[in-house]
Scaffold this motif. Structure first.
Motif, mmCIF file in Angstrom:
data_model
loop_
_atom_site.group_PDB
_atom_site.id
_atom_site.type_symbol
_atom_site.label_atom_id
_atom_site.label_comp_id
_atom_site.label_asym_id
_atom_site.label_seq_id
_atom_site.Cartn_x
_atom_site.Cartn_y
_atom_site.Cartn_z
ATOM 1 N N HIS A 1 1.356 -1.029 -0.218
ATOM 2 C CA HIS A 1 0.163 0.052 -0.118
ATOM 3 C C HIS A 1 0.781 1.570 -0.091
ATOM 4 N N TYR A 2 2.073 1.420 -0.994
ATOM 5 C CA TYR A 2 2.655 2.180 -1.188
ATOM 6 C C TYR A 2 1.973 3.101 -2.027
ATOM 7 N N ASP A 3 2.224 4.903 -1.605
ATOM 8 C CA ASP A 3 1.171 6.257 -2.738
ATOM 9 C C ASP A 3 2.342 6.549 -3.460
ATOM 10 N N ASP A 4 3.508 6.428 -3.495
ATOM 11 C CA ASP A 4 4.516 7.473 -3.470
ATOM 12 C C ASP A 4 6.291 6.984 -3.474
ATOM 13 N N VAL A 5 6.780 7.122 -4.064
ATOM 14 C CA VAL A 5 7.961 6.612 -4.448
ATOM 15 C C VAL A 5 9.188 8.349 -5.026
ATOM 16 N N LEU A 6 9.926 8.203 -4.948
ATOM 17 C CA LEU A 6 11.197 9.500 -5.041
ATOM 18 C C LEU A 6 12.400 9.057 -5.031
ATOM 19 N N VAL A 7 13.126 9.551 -5.398
ATOM 20 C CA VAL A 7 14.858 9.506 -5.801
ATOM 21 C C VAL A 7 14.829 10.853 -4.880
ATOM 22 N N VAL B 1 7.346 14.812 -2.286
ATOM 23 C CA VAL B 1 8.069 16.196 -2.806
ATOM 24 C C VAL B 1 9.612 16.618 -2.098
ATOM 25 N N SER B 2 10.521 16.413 -3.415
ATOM 26 C CA SER B 2 12.025 17.307 -2.696
ATOM 27 C C SER B 2 11.856 18.630 -2.495
ATOM 28 N N ILE B 3 12.256 19.934 -1.388
ATOM 29 C CA ILE B 3 12.607 21.016 -1.300
ATOM 30 C C ILE B 3 13.856 20.760 -0.878
ATOM 31 N N ASN B 4 14.573 20.958 -1.872
ATOM 32 C CA ASN B 4 16.031 21.885 -1.443
ATOM 33 C C ASN B 4 16.578 20.638 -1.068
ATOM 34 N N GLY B 5 16.594 19.536 -1.152
ATOM 35 C CA GLY B 5 16.933 18.370 -0.463
ATOM 36 C C GLY B 5 16.398 17.273 0.371
ATOM 37 N N ASP B 6 15.756 18.389 1.092
ATOM 38 C CA ASP B 6 14.965 18.060 1.619
ATOM 39 C C ASP B 6 13.413 16.781 1.833
ATOM 40 N N VAL B 7 13.207 15.948 2.205
ATOM 41 C CA VAL B 7 11.835 15.387 1.751
ATOM 42 C C VAL B 7 10.978 15.734 2.032
#
Length: 318
Positions: free
Chosen positions: A165-171, A211-217
């Motif tokens: 039940h994952y909703d999102d993935v990010l690199v 979402v990634s903002i300035n390296g923060d998740v």
């Protein structure tokens, strides 16, 4: 390090006389900004399909020709990562990587281990710059489990041991994968292994985004539906409202503003942009969850805690 502009896919019906319209008088079709749309079908000319892409840093649209053989009617967009479209073909359970800006495509990835939908996929590195070292992480199947692929391998690796039940993935910028479940569990993945950073919590939202903002998740928890409660208020519309959390040393911390950043949120690609021209800062622009609908697309202000519909969307044409 290669710099990637924040691109979104937009509708093809642009008119030159509307080129200076901005948020207050935007052309119909907000639900297809991105790669936020699932369909890649567009205007067909000979053996190519024309699609338009918006650079949200400049608010300009560029029309590109995509090869028709890479964009069949049964292929859907399940990701837009590092400049590459990730296309899922439900006929043979396979993925194709297509870079619409340079025309490259990669269609030799192994088939997925079984029938099932790829809900979202991301790349660890740009295959153009690292053709022998990129990886793919995807949310796969009815249980929305994680599945990984490493370039050159003969098969995908299911990561069932790390939940579902994952909703999102990010690199992240260091090529590290992260994934979040509908209950806010955050894991960092380097397939075939994952490490849990935040345990599951109890979020009452409809869907969770990263979402990634300035390296923060950042984690965005959306709320929508008929007659639902948000911030102690009851709403009878279907527009999304959001709570925003920032990851900090093993926990999610509630965030009340985005400052000069604007978030563009979609089903298969989301991006945060600082000082986006013609768009409001400290806001989240979102699309309807139902493919083909735009009436519940809109913009949410973190400062006001309110959402409003956007019926028109037309960025500047290049």
């Amino acid at each position: 390090m290669v710099s990637y502009s924040p691109w979104l896919m937009v509708p093809n019906q642009h008119h030159s006389e509307d080129r200076h319209r901005t948020e207050s008088s935007i052309s119909s079709g907000l639900g297809w900004w991105t790669c936020f749309a699932n369909s890649i079908c567009g205007e067909v000319e000979e053996k190519h399909i024309k699609r338009s892409f918006l650079n949200v840093s400049t608010n300009q649209v560029h029309t590109l020709e995509l090869p028709e053989d890479a964009c069949g009617k049964r292929k859907t967009i399940c990701g837009f990562s590092l400049g590459w479209l990730i296309l899922f073909d439900n006929r043979n359970s396979s993925l194709t990587l297509l870079n619409p800006f340079i025309g490259d495509q990669i269609n030799n990835l192994p088939r997925l281990p079984r029938k099932g939908t790829v809900h979202k996929a991301v790349l660890s590195a740009d295959p153009s710059c690292n053709p022998n070292g990129y990886k793919v992480l995807a949310i796969f199947g009815d249980k929305r489990e994680l599945i990984g692929y490493e370039q050159g391998k003969k098969q995908w690796t299911m990561l069932q041991d790390y939940g579902n039940h994952y909703d999102d993935v990010l690199v992240q910028t260091d090529e590290a994968f992260i994934a979040v479940s509908e209950l806010g569990k955050l894991v960092c993945c380097d397939p075939p292994a994952c490490n849990e950073h935040v345990p599951a919590s109890f979020f009452k939202g409809k869907k969770v985004y990263l979402v990634s903002i300035n390296g923060d998740v950042f984690m965005l928890v959306s709320f929508s539906g008929t007659s639902y409660c948000f911030w102690h208020e009851t709403y009878d519309d279907k527009l999304k409202r959001f709570e925003v959390y920032r990851y900090d040393e093993g926990r999610w911390c509630h965030t009340k503003n985005l400052h000069e950043f604007t978030i563009f949120l979609g089903q298969n690609h989301s991006v945060a942009v600082r000082n986006a021209p013609d768009f409001r800062p400290d806001c989240i622009y979102f699309t309807d969850d139902d493919e083909g609908k735009v009436e519940n697309s809109g913009v949410f202000s973190l400062k006001e805690g309110e959402a409003e519909r956007m019926q028109w969307f037309m960025p500047r044409l290049s």
